[in-house]
Enzyme design. Structure first.
Site, PDB file in Angstrom:
ATOM      1  N   CYS A  52       0.670  -1.258  -0.184  1.00 32.57           N
ATOM      2  CA  CYS A  52       0.055  -0.163  -0.026  1.00 32.57           C
ATOM      3  C   CYS A  52       0.751   1.190   0.021  1.00 32.57           C
ATOM      4  O   CYS A  52       0.673   2.095  -0.750  1.00 32.57           O
ATOM      5  CB  CYS A  52      -0.964  -0.053   1.107  1.00 32.57           C
ATOM      6  SG  CYS A  52      -1.883  -1.345   1.440  1.00 32.57           S
TER       7      CYS A  52
HETATM    8  C1  BEZ Z   1       0.343  -5.176   1.948  1.00 23.45           C
HETATM    9  O1  BEZ Z   1       1.205  -4.508   1.808  1.00 23.45           O
HETATM   10  O2  BEZ Z   1      -0.792  -4.768   2.064  1.00 23.45           O
HETATM   11  C2  BEZ Z   1       0.407  -6.637   1.853  1.00 23.45           C
HETATM   12  C3  BEZ Z   1       1.291  -7.350   1.580  1.00 23.45           C
HETATM   13  C4  BEZ Z   1       1.628  -8.691   1.693  1.00 23.45           C
HETATM   14  C5  BEZ Z   1       0.383  -9.377   2.063  1.00 23.45           C
HETATM   15  C6  BEZ Z   1      -0.883  -8.783   2.250  1.00 23.45           C
HETATM   16  C7  BEZ Z   1      -0.772  -7.323   2.319  1.00 23.45           C
END
Ligand code: BEZ
Length: 209
Positions: free
Chosen positions: A45
């Site tokens: 994100c």
């Molecule tokens: C994330 O950065 O939102 C994320 C990364 C790996 C697995 C699930 C979420």
């Protein structure tokens, strides 16, 4: 009920990092991108919001306003924006909705219980000036979206809306476009440059005259 292409994008009011907004007022007469991410202070994100900020001039040129959402609260968003700016070398200049009661996530069906009971998946909606949904994409939490692809789709959507042109597979700006079937070949000859009629239903052009 889940949303589909062509449906009216539901309006909402929300607290964001840029203050309280009414979604429709925020969009005005322009285009919008509403996209969800699973949670603050998560790696993928962080890169996605940074990329969106770095592409802000590209979105602005196309008349597109971005709006992100996650179920985390406002204080958390505000702290996280500092990290995004620092690590992605950007200035986040679009609002991030705080949606702890999941009002927006529910309206846009962004929580997919078999993926996560609580967090939003990576949903992205492009909304046209008529407030209808023009594009929906859904990515898993572990895969960052391609924001160049989002811009490419916006370019295609705007060509269709403004010039009755569609875009072929893997099209990139500058390449030939396709005249939509609703335009007759006679009209196409008047309206478009370099018309190439490969089949009556497959007509390429380099652009509007
Ligand atoms: C994330 O950065 O939102 C994320 C990364 C790996 C697995 C699930 C979420």
């Amino acid at each position: 009920m889940s949303l589909r292409l062509g449906d009216t994008a539901p309006n909402f009011k929300a607290q964001t990092t840029a203050g309280h907004i009414d979604f429709y007022d925020y969009l005005g007469d322009g285009w919008g991108i509403l996209f969800s991410h699973p949670a603050d202070f998560t790696p993928v994100c962080t890169t996605e919001l940074g990329r969106t900020a770095l592409l802000s001039e590209e979105f602005r040129k196309r008349g597109v306003k971005a709006l992100a959402v996650s179920v985390d609260p406002l204080d958390s968003h505000k702290e996280w924006v500092k990290d995004i700016n620092e690590t992605q070398h950007c200035t986040v200049d679009f609002p991030i909705i705080a949606d702890p009661d999941r009002h927006v996530a529910t309206l846009y069906d962004m929580i997919h219980p078999n993926a996560s009971a609580t967090a939003t998946v990576r949903s992205l909606f492009v909304i046209g000036p008529d407030k209808t949904i023009k594009l929906m994409i859904t990515y898993p939490a572990s895969t960052g979206r391609n924001f160049f692809e989002v811009l490419r789709v916006v370019d295609s959507l705007q060509l269709t809306a403004n010039h009755s042109l569609a875009t072929p597979a893997d099209w990139q700006p500058g390449q030939d476009m396709i005249v939509v079937p609703a335009v007759s070949t006679e009209d196409a000859q008047q309206r478009f440059k370099d018309l190439k009629v490969v089949k009556p239903y497959l007509r390429y052009t380099s652009g509007p005259k």
